[in-house]
Design a protein around this motif. Structure first.
Motif, PDB file in Angstrom:
ATOM      1  N   THR A 158       2.589 -51.896 -11.883  1.00 49.71           N
ATOM      2  CA  THR A 158       1.799 -51.863 -10.648  1.00 49.71           C
ATOM      3  C   THR A 158       2.382 -50.865  -9.663  1.00 49.71           C
ATOM      4  OG1 THR A 158       0.801 -53.253  -8.911  1.00 49.71           O
ATOM      5  CG2 THR A 158       3.114 -53.656  -9.428  1.00 49.71           C
ATOM      6  N   ASN A 159       1.562 -50.510  -8.687  1.00 51.39           N
ATOM      7  CA  ASN A 159       1.999 -49.759  -7.512  1.00 51.39           C
ATOM      8  C   ASN A 159       1.412 -50.478  -6.306  1.00 51.39           C
ATOM      9  OD1 ASN A 159       3.021 -47.847  -5.761  1.00 51.39           O
ATOM     10  ND2 ASN A 159       1.657 -46.196  -6.403  1.00 51.39           N
ATOM     11  N   GLN A 160       2.268 -50.902  -5.393  1.00 49.15           N
ATOM     12  CA  GLN A 160       1.792 -51.549  -4.174  1.00 49.15           C
ATOM     13  C   GLN A 160       1.670 -50.480  -3.096  1.00 49.15           C
ATOM     14  OE1 GLN A 160       3.482 -54.762  -1.008  1.00 49.15           O
ATOM     15  NE2 GLN A 160       3.479 -55.469  -3.128  1.00 49.15           N
ATOM     16  N   ILE A 161       0.434 -50.226  -2.656  1.00 53.07           N
ATOM     17  CA  ILE A 161       0.166 -49.146  -1.714  1.00 53.07           C
ATOM     18  C   ILE A 161      -0.595 -49.675  -0.505  1.00 53.07           C
ATOM     19  CG2 ILE A 161       0.199 -47.351  -3.483  1.00 53.07           C
ATOM     20  CD1 ILE A 161      -2.833 -47.471  -3.595  1.00 53.07           C
ATOM     21  N   GLU A 162      -0.603 -48.893   0.554  1.00 53.19           N
ATOM     22  CA  GLU A 162      -1.355 -49.300   1.742  1.00 53.19           C
ATOM     23  C   GLU A 162      -2.836 -49.033   1.514  1.00 53.19           C
ATOM     24  OE1 GLU A 162      -1.454 -48.838   6.610  1.00 53.19           O
ATOM     25  OE2 GLU A 162      -0.245 -47.430   5.428  1.00 53.19           O
ATOM     26  N   LEU A 163      -3.642 -50.080   1.651  1.00 50.70           N
ATOM     27  CA  LEU A 163      -5.084 -49.983   1.460  1.00 50.70           C
ATOM     28  C   LEU A 163      -5.781 -50.946   2.410  1.00 50.70           C
ATOM     29  CD1 LEU A 163      -5.864 -50.000  -2.397  1.00 50.70           C
ATOM     30  CD2 LEU A 163      -6.470 -48.223  -0.773  1.00 50.70           C
ATOM     31  N   SER A 164      -6.734 -50.449   3.154  1.00 49.26           N
ATOM     32  CA  SER A 164      -7.522 -51.297   4.042  1.00 49.26           C
ATOM     33  C   SER A 164      -8.642 -50.469   4.632  1.00 49.26           C
ATOM     34  CB  SER A 164      -6.654 -51.855   5.179  1.00 49.26           C
ATOM     35  OG  SER A 164      -6.325 -50.832   6.115  1.00 49.26           O
ATOM     36  N   LEU A 165      -9.510 -51.119   5.390  1.00 47.56           N
ATOM     37  CA  LEU A 165     -10.534 -50.381   6.131  1.00 47.56           C
ATOM     38  C   LEU A 165      -9.905 -49.489   7.196  1.00 47.56           C
ATOM     39  CD1 LEU A 165     -13.259 -53.141   6.400  1.00 47.56           C
ATOM     40  CD2 LEU A 165     -13.631 -50.818   5.515  1.00 47.56           C
TER      41      LEU A 165
END
Length: 296
Positions: free
Chosen positions: A179-186
């Motif tokens: 996995t890669n935990q990345i910043e994601l949001s509206l």
């Protein structure tokens, strides 16, 4: 709640409970932390996201006290934790400057501290917290492989890596980065178009999303996006946070949002996001408002 399989031996709940603020709570007692975890478990949320640096290197030990008070709790959850950031705080208070350290010595010392602090004999998923410009991929890769072989860590991944950082490390490893935990949001949509998300989808890798509510800014902002989220939330009997998370859940990449709050009432409502019905046009309506312009 749905689950996402990372390997034949490891699956995570579709929504992950983030514990980066657990040390900020006025009540850090084992009983209160246990109440938070039980509120998650009641919704099928079994995955807890930690990092050695959270709370100035105190958050893992706070969780560990809850496990000590209720040992059976550990077997009900998956622990995700991270290492690699050295900040002048806690056990690293003597550091002269904040920096990254992905050396074998540091990784091994971090894991031993995490195992001790969380009162566990293994970590389900270990992530390298940030790309290290001084990383020796041979050394880092071998250290991660050895941790998996030892059973101290079941699976490994990364956080905040760009595709080239991911490839560099993976090509020097036997174990698979899962996995890669990345910043994601509206509030942070760049990964949808800069190749970060496509890279992971191409390889059928899990995508974990940190700060899915934009660090809370999506809940306090004014404007067209906030108005649209409020309207959708009212129509479906949920809150705006559920709409923001549902927007990520709707994506075919099977994104795993990492949500953190110390409020028990809000924790109990996290799973509302899985109830939101969102079609393609609604998804693009929110995306358009988040970008500030229609798609080309």
């Amino acid at each position: 709640m749905d689950r996402i399989e990372l390997t034949s031996d490891l699956s995570l709940s579709r929504i992950v409970y983030g514990m980066w603020r657990v040390g900020d709570d006025a009540d850090t007692s084992a009983a209160h932390v246990q109440a938070k975890i039980e509120a998650c478990l009641a919704q099928g949320i079994t995955t807890l996201d930690q990092a050695d640096i959270y709370g100035g290197y105190t958050a893992e030990a706070i969780l560990g006290e809850a496990f000590k008070a209720s040992p059976s709790l550990r077997d009900k959850v998956e622990i995700v934790t991270k290492c690699g950031i050295v900040a002048p705080a806690g056990r690293h208070s003597s550091a002269r400057v904040k920096h990254y350290d992905t050396s074998a010595e540091h990784i091994n010392a971090s894991i031993e501290a995490s195992l001790r602090d969380m009162a566990t004999d293994h970590i389900d998923l270990l992530l390298i917290h940030r790309p290290d410009p001084m990383m020796d991929p041979d050394e880092t890769g071998a250290a991660l492989d050895e941790l998996v072989a030892s059973g101290k860590v079941l699976s490994v991944g990364v956080s905040n890596f760009r595709p080239w950082d991911f490839s560099l490390l993976q090509t020097h490893m036997e174990s698979e980065l899962v996995t890669n935990q990345i910043e994601l949001s509206l509030g942070e949509t760049s990964a949808f178009t800069n190749g970060d998300l496509a890279y992971l989808q191409e390889r059928n890798l899990a995508v974990m999303a940190w700060s899915p509510l934009g660090g809370g800014s999506l809940m306090t902002a004014d404007g067209a996006l906030a108005d649209a989220m409020t309207k959708i939330a009212a129509a479906q009997g949920v809150d705006s946070a559920a709409v923001a998370v549902a927007w990520l859940l709707r994506h075919p990449a099977k994104i795993l949002p990492v949500l953190g709050t110390n409020n028990l009432k809000r924790i109990a409502a996290i799973s509302q996001a899985s109830q939101v019905v969102m079609d393609r046009q609604m998804w693009f309506e929110l995306y358009t408002l988040a970008k500030g312009h229609e798609v080309p």
